[in-house]
Design a protein around this motif. Structure first.
Motif, mmCIF file in Angstrom:
data_model
loop_
_atom_site.group_PDB
_atom_site.id
_atom_site.type_symbol
_atom_site.label_atom_id
_atom_site.label_comp_id
_atom_site.label_asym_id
_atom_site.label_seq_id
_atom_site.Cartn_x
_atom_site.Cartn_y
_atom_site.Cartn_z
ATOM 1 N N ASN A 235 0.819 -1.204 0.000
ATOM 2 C CA ASN A 235 0.000 0.000 0.000
ATOM 3 C C ASN A 235 0.858 1.263 0.000
ATOM 4 O OD1 ASN A 235 -2.446 -1.328 -0.066
ATOM 5 N ND2 ASN A 235 -2.755 -1.264 2.146
ATOM 6 N N ILE A 236 2.071 1.160 0.544
ATOM 7 C CA ILE A 236 2.948 2.335 0.623
ATOM 8 C C ILE A 236 3.672 2.590 -0.696
ATOM 9 C CG2 ILE A 236 5.057 3.234 1.703
ATOM 10 C CD1 ILE A 236 4.161 1.876 4.299
ATOM 11 N N LEU A 237 4.207 1.558 -1.306
ATOM 12 C CA LEU A 237 5.071 1.731 -2.480
ATOM 13 C C LEU A 237 4.409 2.491 -3.632
ATOM 14 C CD1 LEU A 237 6.948 -1.708 -2.621
ATOM 15 C CD2 LEU A 237 7.634 0.412 -1.483
ATOM 16 N N PRO A 238 3.164 2.188 -4.019
ATOM 17 C CA PRO A 238 2.565 2.914 -5.154
ATOM 18 C C PRO A 238 2.423 4.419 -4.919
ATOM 19 C CG PRO A 238 1.325 0.915 -4.684
ATOM 20 C CD PRO A 238 2.285 1.111 -3.551
ATOM 21 N N GLN A 239 2.339 4.829 -3.658
ATOM 22 C CA GLN A 239 2.235 6.258 -3.362
ATOM 23 C C GLN A 239 3.477 7.022 -3.813
ATOM 24 O OE1 GLN A 239 1.069 7.058 0.764
ATOM 25 N NE2 GLN A 239 0.191 4.990 0.916
ATOM 26 N N TYR A 240 4.587 6.300 -3.985
ATOM 27 C CA TYR A 240 5.851 6.924 -4.378
ATOM 28 C C TYR A 240 6.323 6.426 -5.751
ATOM 29 C CZ TYR A 240 5.806 8.068 0.585
ATOM 30 O OH TYR A 240 5.433 8.531 1.839
ATOM 31 N N ASP A 241 5.411 5.822 -6.495
ATOM 32 C CA ASP A 241 5.718 5.302 -7.838
ATOM 33 C C ASP A 241 6.872 4.307 -7.813
ATOM 34 O OD1 ASP A 241 3.715 6.853 -9.084
ATOM 35 O OD2 ASP A 241 5.037 8.592 -9.113
ATOM 36 N N ILE A 242 6.828 3.400 -6.851
ATOM 37 C CA ILE A 242 7.865 2.375 -6.712
ATOM 38 C C ILE A 242 7.262 1.030 -7.094
ATOM 39 C CG2 ILE A 242 9.435 1.219 -5.112
ATOM 40 C CD1 ILE A 242 9.302 3.827 -3.403
ATOM 41 N N SER A 243 7.965 0.291 -7.939
ATOM 42 C CA SER A 243 7.406 -0.969 -8.450
ATOM 43 C C SER A 243 8.264 -2.183 -8.107
ATOM 44 C CB SER A 243 7.237 -0.877 -9.967
ATOM 45 O OG SER A 243 8.478 -0.595 -10.596
ATOM 46 N N LEU A 244 9.023 -2.136 -7.013
ATOM 47 C CA LEU A 244 9.807 -3.304 -6.611
ATOM 48 C C LEU A 244 8.878 -4.444 -6.199
ATOM 49 C CD1 LEU A 244 12.775 -1.952 -4.418
ATOM 50 C CD2 LEU A 244 12.931 -3.124 -6.606
ATOM 51 N N PRO A 245 9.182 -5.680 -6.617
ATOM 52 C CA PRO A 245 8.353 -6.813 -6.201
ATOM 53 C C PRO A 245 8.495 -7.077 -4.702
ATOM 54 C CG PRO A 245 10.298 -7.580 -7.388
ATOM 55 C CD PRO A 245 10.272 -6.088 -7.528
ATOM 56 N N VAL A 246 7.406 -7.532 -4.095
ATOM 57 C CA VAL A 246 7.388 -7.842 -2.661
ATOM 58 C C VAL A 246 7.117 -9.333 -2.495
ATOM 59 C CG1 VAL A 246 6.282 -7.400 -0.438
ATOM 60 C CG2 VAL A 246 6.554 -5.526 -2.097
ATOM 61 N N THR A 247 8.031 -10.030 -1.812
ATOM 62 C CA THR A 247 7.899 -11.470 -1.580
ATOM 63 C C THR A 247 7.669 -11.734 -0.103
ATOM 64 O OG1 THR A 247 9.351 -12.017 -3.439
ATOM 65 C CG2 THR A 247 9.053 -13.710 -1.761
ATOM 66 N N LYS A 248 6.613 -12.489 0.194
ATOM 67 C CA LYS A 248 6.345 -12.898 1.575
ATOM 68 C C LYS A 248 7.060 -14.221 1.826
ATOM 69 C CE LYS A 248 1.934 -12.417 0.758
ATOM 70 N NZ LYS A 248 0.456 -12.383 0.894
#
Length: 314
Positions: A235-248
């Protein structure tokens, strides 16, 4: 050695300037390692450090501090001298000077390397609990916490670690677990510190079973906290136009995990796959990336920080 950019709700150098300190840490570590290697090659040159130069350096620093903090006739002149950068430069110089381990006795190269890594930890904890002007009260147990040392000492310098950070979600504090920000990916990690050879049986229910020797008990489904971490980060990353993949990532290096009808978006690493995963992580030679620094800064900006002014500024 990975960089500790956030520890619980402590103030950190990295949230003050995420674009400065990561490179500064890497340069400093390389310089100290070069010095340490020279100590190993020529221990006699470092066995008896001269006292007089140390005394001169100490006197010089005391003189600088005295000149910086002495009262001035005019308040305007005092403020100008305090904030032109003299205090910052002096504080940075003191922080960057950590004590290298002594070279004595018969130790293996691996023991020497571990000594060097251990010598960096106090500096990392200081950077993760203070800035030039502010400080948080650091709990002493973090100097000996095995899990924290594992994530810091076993991964590359270009990895950022957020250890049990407290995020503010709609103004409410939420404690997460471990976040690793690499140059090309972000990992939300739940580490299972269970007994050796234990077997964890998972599903979509709230409780999982864990078998240890002849005993069986229930634990809370760890994917619940992993899902919460993933949602907050994504939810945080798109606010800053960041597209790094997130792995759980569900990590259990000492035992085994078998999930039936469980979540499909959680990567499971247990004793069967741990070594291969671990080596792949350590072999990541990518340099620091702008997107990585931007992501770290974005996540830090949503964390809670509890601190006071450092004594010299009060």
């Amino acid at each position: 050695m990975a960089q500790l950019i956030k520890l619980r709700d402590y103030i950190t150098r990295y949230e003050a300037d995420i674009y400065r300190y990561p490179n500064q840490y890497i340069r400093l570590k390389k310089q100290k390692w070069k010095t340490f290697e020279e100590m190993l090659r020529n221990p006699e040159d470092f066995s008896l450090p001269a006292k007089e130069p140390d005394e001169e350096v100490k006197a010089e620093k005391e003189s600088m501090l005295s000149s910086i903090f002495k009262p001035f006739r005019k308040r305007e002149e005092e403020e100008e001298n305090l904030f032109v950068g003299k205090v910052n430069a002096l504080a940075a110089e003191m922080d960057e000077d950590w004590e290298l381990p002594t070279v004595s006795g018969n130790k293996t190269p691996e023991d020497r390397k571990q000594q060097f890594l251990d010598s960096i930890l106090p500096l990392q904890l200081k950077w993760a609990s203070s800035t030039i002007r502010e400080m948080s009260y650091l709990q002493k147990n973090y100097r000996r916490e095995p899990l924290l040392k594992f994530f810091l000492q076993r991964f590359p310098d270009t990895f950022f670690v957020m250890y049990k950070p407290i995020f503010l979600v709609k103004q409410a504090p939420v404690e997460l677990e471990i976040i690793i920000i690499t140059p090309n990916e972000i990992f939300a990690v739940h580490y299972m510190d269970e007994q050796d050879e234990s077997v964890i049986l998972g599903n979509n229910e709230r409780f999982w079973s864990i078998r240890e020797k002849e005993k069986e008990r229930k634990i809370v489904n760890p994917t619940i906290s992993l899902n919460r971490m993933g949602v907050i980060i994504k939810n945080i990353l798109p606010q800053y136009d960041i597209s790094l993949p997130v792995t759980k990532l569900l990590l259990h290096p000492k035992g085994y995990i078998d999930i039936f009808d469980g979540p499909t978006d959680v990567k499971v690493i247990d004793k069967r796959s741990y070594e291969k995963w671990f080596e792949k992580m350590r072999e990541n030679k990518l340099p620091l990336k702008h997107s990585q620094l931007k992501a770290a800064g974005a996540l830090l900006s949503h964390c809670q920080s509890t601190y006071i002014d450092r004594p010299e500024w009060q």
